[in-house]
Enzyme design. Structure first.
Site, PDB file in Angstrom:
ATOM      1  CE1 TYR A  32      52.387  29.947  33.143  1.00 19.48           C
ATOM      2  CE2 TYR A  32      50.021  29.918  32.789  1.00 19.48           C
ATOM      3  CZ  TYR A  32      51.191  29.262  33.117  1.00 19.48           C
ATOM      4  OH  TYR A  32      51.163  27.925  33.427  1.00 19.48           O
ATOM      5  NE  ARG A  51      49.946  31.731  40.891  1.00 19.80           N
ATOM      6  CZ  ARG A  51      49.106  30.721  40.710  1.00 19.80           C
ATOM      7  NH1 ARG A  51      49.177  29.662  41.488  1.00 19.80           N
ATOM      8  NH2 ARG A  51      48.196  30.761  39.764  1.00 19.80           N
ATOM      9  NE  ARG A 100      67.756  34.513  20.318  1.00 20.76           N
ATOM     10  CZ  ARG A 100      68.809  33.897  20.828  1.00 20.76           C
ATOM     11  NH1 ARG A 100      70.029  34.321  20.559  1.00 20.76           N
ATOM     12  NH2 ARG A 100      68.653  32.845  21.609  1.00 20.76           N
ATOM     13  CG  HIS A 102      71.390  34.832  25.962  1.00 21.85           C
ATOM     14  ND1 HIS A 102      71.604  34.805  24.609  1.00 21.85           N
ATOM     15  CD2 HIS A 102      70.935  33.602  26.303  1.00 21.85           C
ATOM     16  CE1 HIS A 102      71.293  33.604  24.142  1.00 21.85           C
ATOM     17  NE2 HIS A 102      70.879  32.856  25.152  1.00 21.85           N
ATOM     18  CE  LYS A 147      49.699  30.096  36.456  1.00 19.45           C
ATOM     19  NZ  LYS A 147      49.819  28.670  36.205  1.00 19.45           N
ATOM     20  CD  GLU A 179      54.023  21.940  40.375  1.00 20.01           C
ATOM     21  OE1 GLU A 179      53.031  22.585  40.759  1.00 20.01           O
ATOM     22  OE2 GLU A 179      55.014  22.491  39.858  1.00 20.01           O
ATOM     23  CG  LEU A 203      52.366  27.762  40.504  1.00 23.35           C
ATOM     24  CD1 LEU A 203      53.403  28.725  39.942  1.00 23.35           C
ATOM     25  CD2 LEU A 203      51.182  27.674  39.560  1.00 23.35           C
TER      26      LEU A 203
HETATM   27  N1  PDD Z   1      48.225  26.021  35.826  1.00 20.47           N
HETATM   28  N2  PDD Z   1      51.184  23.710  39.243  1.00 20.47           N
HETATM   29  C1  PDD Z   1      51.407  24.039  37.958  1.00 20.47           C
HETATM   30  C2  PDD Z   1      52.681  23.623  37.311  1.00 20.47           C
HETATM   31  C3  PDD Z   1      50.426  24.747  37.233  1.00 20.47           C
HETATM   32  O1  PDD Z   1      50.658  25.088  35.954  1.00 20.47           O
HETATM   33  C4  PDD Z   1      49.200  25.097  37.871  1.00 20.47           C
HETATM   34  C5  PDD Z   1      48.101  25.844  37.173  1.00 20.47           C
HETATM   35  C6  PDD Z   1      49.019  24.728  39.222  1.00 20.47           C
HETATM   36  C7  PDD Z   1      47.754  25.050  39.974  1.00 20.47           C
HETATM   37  O2  PDD Z   1      47.684  26.415  40.280  1.00 20.47           O
HETATM   38  P1  PDD Z   1      46.280  27.149  40.481  1.00 20.47           P
HETATM   39  O3  PDD Z   1      45.518  26.361  41.461  1.00 20.47           O
HETATM   40  O4  PDD Z   1      46.655  28.483  41.004  1.00 20.47           O
HETATM   41  O5  PDD Z   1      45.596  27.201  39.147  1.00 20.47           O
HETATM   42  C8  PDD Z   1      50.039  24.047  39.873  1.00 20.47           C
HETATM   43  C9  PDD Z   1      47.269  26.797  35.074  1.00 20.47           C
HETATM   44  C10 PDD Z   1      45.856  26.455  35.310  1.00 20.47           C
HETATM   45  C11 PDD Z   1      47.691  26.754  33.616  1.00 20.47           C
HETATM   46  O6  PDD Z   1      48.891  26.705  33.370  1.00 20.47           O
HETATM   47  O7  PDD Z   1      46.826  26.809  32.732  1.00 20.47           O
END
Ligand code: PDD
Length: 293
Positions: A32, A51, A100, A102, A147, A179, A203
Site C-alpha cells: 500500500y 516506492r 486458498r 500459499h 510497504k 523507526e 521503511l
Molecule cells: N505510514 N515507517 C513506517 C513503518 C510507516 O508505516 C510509515 C508511514 C513511515 C513514514 O513514511 P512516509 O514518510 O513515506 O509516510 C515510516 C503511513 C503514513 C501509514 O501506514 O499510514
C-alpha cells in the site's frame, strides 16, 4: 459522496466490495501507499509511486497500472478533496482466486483499491507539548522496507504504547533504534541531526527524505547513521516523521524527559521549513484552480 477506486472504476464507498477469497485478506498478500494531498495537490507523488513500484517488485507482483494511469486516478480522487487536506490510500493485492493456497498463482489479476481520507489538522498541543514514546523490541520481519499491509506487529506496538500512557513506540532491534510504528525516526545531538540509513529494517520514508533534503538546503548538519539505544537516550531531540503525522517531536521517552521536555529548537526550525513546503503546494493548488476559472 465519497468515491472509491476499485479495479478501474470509481464506485460509491458502500458499494466497494472485494471477495472474501482476496489474497490481501487471506494472506496479507498486498502492499500500500499513503499519499498526502494539500489543497487537492498530491505531495511528492513521484516518490510515493516509485516506492509503490519497489514494494510491488519486492513481492513479485507486476505493477497493474502505468505511471500515467496512477497519476490520472489519483488526480481524480484529489479532485474530490477540494481545499481540504486529505490522504490518498492505495492498496494493491494479488487478487482473488477460487482456492486458498500459499502458492503464488501463475496468472494473477490484482485488486486495486484507492480512496481518500481527511488528514485531521495537527493538534496544536503537539507543537506546544510534543508527544510521548516508549521503546519496544522490533518483532517485525526483516523486510520492513516493503510497504506491506501486514501490520500486526506495528498495531500491537502502538496498542502497548497507548496502554502505557504514551502516543507511540520506537522499535529497537539489536540495540539499534529503527523507526516508529508508522513513522521514521530522527534524533538531534549536539546540533546534528541523525536518522538511521535505509535498509531492510525500516521503511524508506518520503517525509524522512524530504526532511533530509530540507536540512541539507538549510545547512543543518544531518547524517544517515545507525542510532544506538544509547544515542536515543542521550539525544536532545527525538522526532517521528510520516506523511500524515508530519514531524512530531517526542518529549518523553519511557520514563525519561527528552531535552528540556519541550519540542526543541531544531524541531522548530525543521517544522517551519516543512510547513513552508506544504504551503507552497497549497499556493500552487490555489493558483491552478484560479487559472481554471
Ligand atoms: N505510514 N515507517 C513506517 C513503518 C510507516 O508505516 C510509515 C508511514 C513511515 C513514514 O513514511 P512516509 O514518510 O513515506 O509516510 C515510516 C503511513 C503514513 C501509514 O501506514 O499510514
Amino acid at each position: 459522496m465519497e468515491r472509491v477506486f476499485l479495479n478501474g472504476r470509481f464506485v460509491p464507498r458502500e458499494m466497494a466490495c472485494v471477495p472474501v477469497t482476496d489474497r490481501g485478506l487471506l494472506f496479507g498478500d498486498s502492499v500500500y501507499e499513503v499519499i498526502p494531498a494539500y489543497g487537492g495537490v498530491p505531495f511528492r507523488l513521484a516518490q510515493h509511486l516509485d516506492r509503490l513500484g519497489r514494494s510491488l517488485a519486492a513481492i513479485r507482483l507486476e505493477n497493474p497500472l502505468s505511471r500515467a494511469e496512477w497519476e490520472s486516478m489519483i488526480g481524480e480522487l484529489c479532485g474530490d478533496c477540494g481545499d481540504l487536506d486529505r490522504s490518498i490510500y492505495i492498496q494493491v493485492t494479488r487478487g482473488a482466486y477460487p482456492t486458498r493456497s500459499h502458492r503464488i498463482p501463475a496468472e494473477v489479476t490484482p485488486t486495486v483499491i484507492a480512496f481518500s481520507s481527511a488528514i485531521p489538522e495537527r493538534d496544536p498541543r503537539i507543537a506546544r507539548q510534543g508527544i510521548r514514546a516508549i521503546t519496544l523490541p522490533d518483532i517485525r520481519w526483516h523486510r520492513c522496507d516493503i510497504k506491506a499491509t501486514t501490520l500486526l506487529a506495528n498495531m500491537l506496538a502502538q496498542a502497548e504504547a497507548v496502554e502505557k500512557g504514551a502516543d507511540d513506540a520506537i522499535f529497537i532491534r539489536d540495540h539499534l533504534a529503527t523507526e516508529g510504528t508508522a513513522s521514521n525516526l530522527f534524533i538531534a545531538h549536539e546540533g546534528q541531526l541523525a536518522t538511521p540509513p535505509n535498509s531492510d529494517q525500516l521503511l524508506p520514508g518520503v517525509t524522512r527524505d524530504l526532511v533530509l533534503e530540507l536540512a541539507r538546503d538549510a545547512g543543518v548538519p544531518c547524517r544517515e547513521a545507525a542510532i544506538t539505544e544509547q544515542d536515543l537516550h542521550r539525544a536532545e531531540e527525538i522526532w517521528l516523521t510520516s506523511s500524515t503525522r508530519e514531524l512530531a517531536p517526542v518529549v518523553r521517552l519511557n520514563d525519561e524527559i527528552v531535552g528540556d521536555g519541550s519540542p526543541g529548537p531544531l524541531w522548530q526550525r525543521m517544522d517551519q521549513l516543512f510547513q513552508a513546503a506544504k504551503h507552497r503546494i497549497r499556493q500552487r493548488a490555489r493558483a491552478r484552480s484560479e487559472n481554471q476559472r
